[in-house]
Design an enzyme around this catalytic site. Structure first.
Site, PDB file in Angstrom:
ATOM      1  N   ARG A  50     -76.480  51.933 105.562  1.00  0.00           N
ATOM      2  CA  ARG A  50     -75.289  51.849 104.716  1.00  0.00           C
ATOM      3  C   ARG A  50     -75.621  52.326 103.311  1.00  0.00           C
ATOM      4  NH1 ARG A  50     -75.219  46.477 106.409  1.00  0.00           N
ATOM      5  NH2 ARG A  50     -75.675  45.914 104.281  1.00  0.00           N
ATOM      6  N   TYR A  81     -73.527  57.905 110.181  1.00  0.00           N
ATOM      7  CA  TYR A  81     -74.272  56.783 110.741  1.00  0.00           C
ATOM      8  C   TYR A  81     -73.656  55.419 110.456  1.00  0.00           C
ATOM      9  CZ  TYR A  81     -78.232  53.892 112.066  1.00  0.00           C
ATOM     10  OH  TYR A  81     -79.030  52.956 112.673  1.00  0.00           O
ATOM     11  N   GLY A  82     -73.658  54.577 111.461  1.00  0.00           N
ATOM     12  CA  GLY A  82     -73.389  53.155 111.310  1.00  0.00           C
ATOM     13  C   GLY A  82     -72.092  52.830 110.606  1.00  0.00           C
ATOM     14  N   LYS A 115     -67.698  47.594 109.157  1.00  0.00           N
ATOM     15  CA  LYS A 115     -67.660  46.912 107.856  1.00  0.00           C
ATOM     16  C   LYS A 115     -66.442  47.338 107.028  1.00  0.00           C
ATOM     17  CE  LYS A 115     -71.795  45.269 108.828  1.00  0.00           C
ATOM     18  NZ  LYS A 115     -71.992  43.928 109.399  1.00  0.00           N
ATOM     19  N   HIS A 137     -68.133  37.930 107.635  1.00  0.00           N
ATOM     20  CA  HIS A 137     -69.351  38.495 108.209  1.00  0.00           C
ATOM     21  C   HIS A 137     -70.069  37.382 108.962  1.00  0.00           C
ATOM     22  CE1 HIS A 137     -73.354  40.795 107.340  1.00  0.00           C
ATOM     23  NE2 HIS A 137     -72.824  41.185 108.475  1.00  0.00           N
ATOM     24  N   SER A 181     -77.354  40.867 107.086  1.00  0.00           N
ATOM     25  CA  SER A 181     -77.817  41.705 108.192  1.00  0.00           C
ATOM     26  C   SER A 181     -79.322  41.562 108.381  1.00  0.00           C
ATOM     27  CB  SER A 181     -77.476  43.169 107.921  1.00  0.00           C
ATOM     28  OG  SER A 181     -76.079  43.366 107.907  1.00  0.00           O
ATOM     29  N   CYS A 236     -80.945  39.093 109.640  1.00  0.00           N
ATOM     30  CA  CYS A 236     -81.454  37.741 109.393  1.00  0.00           C
ATOM     31  C   CYS A 236     -81.233  36.817 110.585  1.00  0.00           C
ATOM     32  CB  CYS A 236     -80.797  37.145 108.145  1.00  0.00           C
ATOM     33  SG  CYS A 236     -81.414  37.818 106.593  1.00  0.00           S
ATOM     34  N   GLY A 237     -81.012  37.400 111.763  1.00  0.00           N
ATOM     35  CA  GLY A 237     -80.986  36.575 112.962  1.00  0.00           C
ATOM     36  C   GLY A 237     -79.617  36.234 113.515  1.00  0.00           C
ATOM     37  N   LYS A 238     -78.562  36.938 113.088  1.00  0.00           N
ATOM     38  CA  LYS A 238     -77.240  36.626 113.637  1.00  0.00           C
ATOM     39  C   LYS A 238     -77.185  36.867 115.145  1.00  0.00           C
ATOM     40  CE  LYS A 238     -74.242  39.029 111.251  1.00  0.00           C
ATOM     41  NZ  LYS A 238     -75.216  39.851 110.494  1.00  0.00           N
ATOM     42  N   ASP A 247     -71.317  39.396 114.827  1.00  0.00           N
ATOM     43  CA  ASP A 247     -71.306  40.000 113.490  1.00  0.00           C
ATOM     44  C   ASP A 247     -70.060  39.708 112.662  1.00  0.00           C
ATOM     45  OD1 ASP A 247     -72.689  41.612 111.565  1.00  0.00           O
ATOM     46  OD2 ASP A 247     -71.310  43.243 111.990  1.00  0.00           O
ATOM     47  N   ASN A 291     -84.078  50.098 110.477  1.00  0.00           N
ATOM     48  CA  ASN A 291     -82.647  49.856 110.674  1.00  0.00           C
ATOM     49  C   ASN A 291     -82.123  50.573 111.917  1.00  0.00           C
ATOM     50  OD1 ASN A 291     -80.143  48.672 109.828  1.00  0.00           O
ATOM     51  ND2 ASN A 291     -79.466  50.690 109.147  1.00  0.00           N
ATOM     52  N   SER A 292     -83.009  50.894 112.853  1.00  0.00           N
ATOM     53  CA  SER A 292     -82.550  51.522 114.098  1.00  0.00           C
ATOM     54  C   SER A 292     -81.681  50.543 114.877  1.00  0.00           C
ATOM     55  CB  SER A 292     -83.736  51.978 114.929  1.00  0.00           C
ATOM     56  OG  SER A 292     -84.616  50.898 115.201  1.00  0.00           O
ATOM     57  N   ARG A 293     -80.801  51.086 115.715  1.00  0.00           N
ATOM     58  CA  ARG A 293     -79.747  50.254 116.303  1.00  0.00           C
ATOM     59  C   ARG A 293     -79.545  50.506 117.790  1.00  0.00           C
ATOM     60  NH1 ARG A 293     -76.905  46.650 112.577  1.00  0.00           N
ATOM     61  NH2 ARG A 293     -77.774  47.203 110.549  1.00  0.00           N
ATOM     62  N   ARG A 331     -82.844  34.364 104.602  1.00  0.00           N
ATOM     63  CA  ARG A 331     -84.305  34.274 104.614  1.00  0.00           C
ATOM     64  C   ARG A 331     -84.786  33.665 103.299  1.00  0.00           C
ATOM     65  NH1 ARG A 331     -87.382  37.266 108.267  1.00  0.00           N
ATOM     66  NH2 ARG A 331     -86.147  38.421 109.790  1.00  0.00           N
ATOM     67  N   ASN A 338     -84.008  26.610 117.818  1.00  0.00           N
ATOM     68  CA  ASN A 338     -82.878  26.433 116.897  1.00  0.00           C
ATOM     69  C   ASN A 338     -81.755  25.615 117.534  1.00  0.00           C
ATOM     70  OD1 ASN A 338     -84.264  27.909 114.996  1.00  0.00           O
ATOM     71  ND2 ASN A 338     -83.196  29.828 115.426  1.00  0.00           N
TER      72      ASN A 338
END
Length: 643
Positions: free
Chosen positions: A107, A256-257, A265, A285, A307, A309-311, A332, A424-426, A457, A553
């Site tokens: 982004r 991209y993205g 977004k 988000h 983003s 951080c474990g969503k 997301d 940041n590969s997806r 984090r 968790n």
């Protein structure tokens, strides 16, 4: 007989700088543009006018009206293979790999703008000499100039794809429709996964003509030379523009993205949040999960993390606690609205997962790994000699002797000193393939939300979990969120950044007004979810994590469910309600947990934390900060001083 676009009488000012050009100049290029797929008769008058205006501006060679069919998708994938944009991954079923221009990998927050008549409508007023971090504003005149500098003729030699898409189940009262015009077949193939796309959306538009206008081009560099023909882009002139008053998104230069998949977004959060404010709901988000306890009682939770951080890992949790079951609604985005009974209900407006690949593995997220190896577009991951993919975290599943080619197309091994996959590969994969997709994930009425989690984090100082004392305190907790920067944007290093509500890059309007909107949810007759803050990432002095995370968790979720049911398993603390000594179920854990350290509150740390939050509010939000949020800050300051 082929169809041709005819001249339109409707021309908004953002497309042409000089209206006197309407009868001549650009508008002459609209005649004779072939409709290569679909029919103009399927478009409403408003959609047709939008397409005509964009054709006149961008001058594509032809227009393809997408129907979302399997046949269409196969044709587009074939075109992408022939262009070298994607390669097949024969190890899996219908999976593909794209490698982007290395200048187009994330982004571009610094090039993303909100356009309003008054600057104050879009962003807060930071203190003099302080750079604002809560969004970028652009005036209508400057937006029009930016469009004119980039878009005229940008699609020459290309096809303009008309992509009708629904954010949320088609026809749901919580859903919204968009039309994306793009010159990227990669975007079309991705939007087919990420949204409900095609003919059913055009049919729905016949009943309700409202839609969000999305214009996208990968662009053509000013030099006319595309550096990498398989991935055209114009990173030097990339710009992402939003005009909430017109429900308009204009994106140029990136393929991209979130820069190009405009339903994500741009629509779901930036424009979505402005629509939500007007209509009295929330566009956030947040992941959505359902959790069922051993007694068979099920509740739904949303959670906002920045983003990477474990969503996705939490949304697809495999609980370590026996007889608990987690099911995924979304990983997301959450659109939430109170129903007539005062219950907050949420839908996932997306149709797929656009997840960060590195770190996803059979050890960390087996559910995701069992989701993504079918009907998936991978971008900027590494490839393997046996026809598969690889990224950091997949070491244990790599077959002996397999050779790896990194995301740049270069041979790679673990001694190369560089990552195999871009950080940041997806993966872009259909949500319906998730083995634990919730049965109600497409319920048009949404699922009832019992708890909202905020977190990020935080390697030091912040405990594993605590509960806000009230709705107002919860809004403050969301506003005060801080986290290490992630690879999803342009930032580098492990700096701790303020990221309120995990929305810092995604606000569609003034952050102070956003906070006031959240506070306004507290109305008579409504059942407000409890709000919590979590931190899986606290570290010991040797740098190791104090909490093992992942499946464990579920123990934190269990305590949250107890609190939703008002069980007295908490103690008050200066920052909120924390678990009692025996409140968190740690039985059967293979790892010895330093509970005292995990939940310790150091006065020095929290004194500095209060100062950082206070400085942030003062310098970034100023007079726009709602009094109720400021009072929560002052209350925290007093409680910390008494520690």
């Amino acid at each position: 007989m082929p169809e041709f676009i005819e001249k339109s009488n409707v021309l908004p000012t953002y497309l042409l700088k000089n209206k006197a050009q309407t009868n001549f100049g650009l508008y002459n290029h609209i005649r004779g543009v072939n409709i290569s797929n679909g029919s103009l008769s399927n478009l409403t008058s408003n959609v047709k006018a939008f397409v005509e205006q964009a054709v006149s501006l961008c001058q594509p060679d032809q227009v393809h009206i997408c129907d979302g069919s399997d046949m269409e998708n196969k044709l587009l994938l074939k075109q992408l293979v022939e262009a070298g944009t994607i390669v097949a991954l024969p190890k899996y079923e219908n999976c593909w790999l794209a490698r982007t221009n290395p200048g187009d990998v994330a982004r571009v927050e610094s090039k993303t703008f909100i356009c309003t008549e008054e600057k104050h409508e879009a962003i807060t007023s930071p203190s003099e000499g302080v750079k604002g971090t809560l969004g970028n504003w652009i005036s209508p005149n400057d937006m029009e100039e930016a469009v004119q500098q980039r878009f005229p003729g940008c699609m020459k030699g290309r096809t303009m794809y008309v992509v009708p898409f629904s954010m949320g189940p088609v026809g749901s009262p919580l859903s919204k429709i968009g039309i994306e015009l793009t010159d990227s077949a990669y975007v079309v193939a991705s939007m087919r996964i990420m949204t409900r796309m095609g003919k059913s959306v055009l049919d729905q538009l016949q009943k309700c003509e409202e839609f969000v206008k999305c214009l996208h081009s990968v662009g053509t560099p000013a030099s006319g030379v595309v550096e990498i023909p398989s991935w055209p882009c114009d990173p030097e002139r990339t710009i992402i523009l939003h005009k909430p008053a017109e429900n308009l998104i204009v994106s140029y230069g990136s393929g991209y993205g979130g820069n190009s998949l405009l339903g994500k977004k741009c629509f779901a959060l930036r424009i979505g949040s402005t629509i939500a404010k007007r209509e009295g709901w929330l566009a956030e988000h947040m992941l959505i999960l359902g959790i069922t306890n051993p007694a068979g009682e099920k509740k739904y939770i949303t959670a906002a993390f920045p983003s990477a951080c474990g969503k996705t890992n939490l949304a697809m949790l495999s609980p370590s606690l026996a007889n608990y079951k987690v099911e995924c609604v979304g990983d997301d985005i959450a659109w939430m609205k109170f129903d007539n009974n005062g219950v907050l209900r949420a839908i996932n407006p997306e149709n797929g997962f656009f997840g960060v690949a590195p770190g996803t593995s059979m050890e960390t997220n087996p559910i995701a790994m069992n989701t993504v190896f079918k009907n998936t577009l991978f971008t900027n991951v590494a490839s393997t000699s046996d026809g598969g993919v690889y990224w950091e975290g997949m070491e244990s599943s790599l077959a002996p002797g397999v050779q790896i080619t990194d995301w740049l197309g270069m041979p790679w091994d673990k001694n190369s000193g560089r990552p195999a996959a871009h950080p940041n590969s997806r993966f872009c994969t259909p949500a319906s393939q998730c083995p634990i997709i919730d049965p109600a994930w497409e319920d048009p009425e949404g699922v009832p939300i019992s708890a909202i989690l905020f977190g990020g984090r935080r390697p030091a100082g912040v405990p594993l979990v605590y509960e806000a004392n009230s709705w107002e305190h919860g809004v403050f907790v969301g506003a005060a969120m801080r986290s290490e920067a992630t690879a999803a944007a342009e930032f580098r290093g492990k700096v701790i950044m303020h990221d309120p509500f995990a929305m810092r890059p995604f606000f569609g309007y003034n952050f102070g007004d956003y906070l006031a909107h959240w506070l306004s949810m507290d109305k008579s007759g409504r059942s407000l979810p409890k709000i919590f803050h979590i931190n899986w990432f606290r570290k010991a002095s040797d740098g190791s994590f104090l909490w093992p995370g992942y499946g464990e968790n579920s123990r934190v979720l269990e305590w949250i469910l107890k609190r939703v049911d008002n069980e007295p398993c908490y103690v008050d603390s200066p920052i909120g309600r924390m678990p009692t000594k025996d409140g968190l179920n740690l039985s059967g854990m293979s790892t010895q947990i330093d509970v005292n350290r995990l939940f310790s509150l150091e006065k020095d740390f929290w004194t500095e934390e209060v100062k950082a939050i206070s400085t942030y509010f003062e310098t970034q939000v100023g007079a726009d900060l709602p009094p109720a949020v400021n009072e929560e800050l002052k209350s925290l300051e007093r409680r910390v001083a008494e520690m």
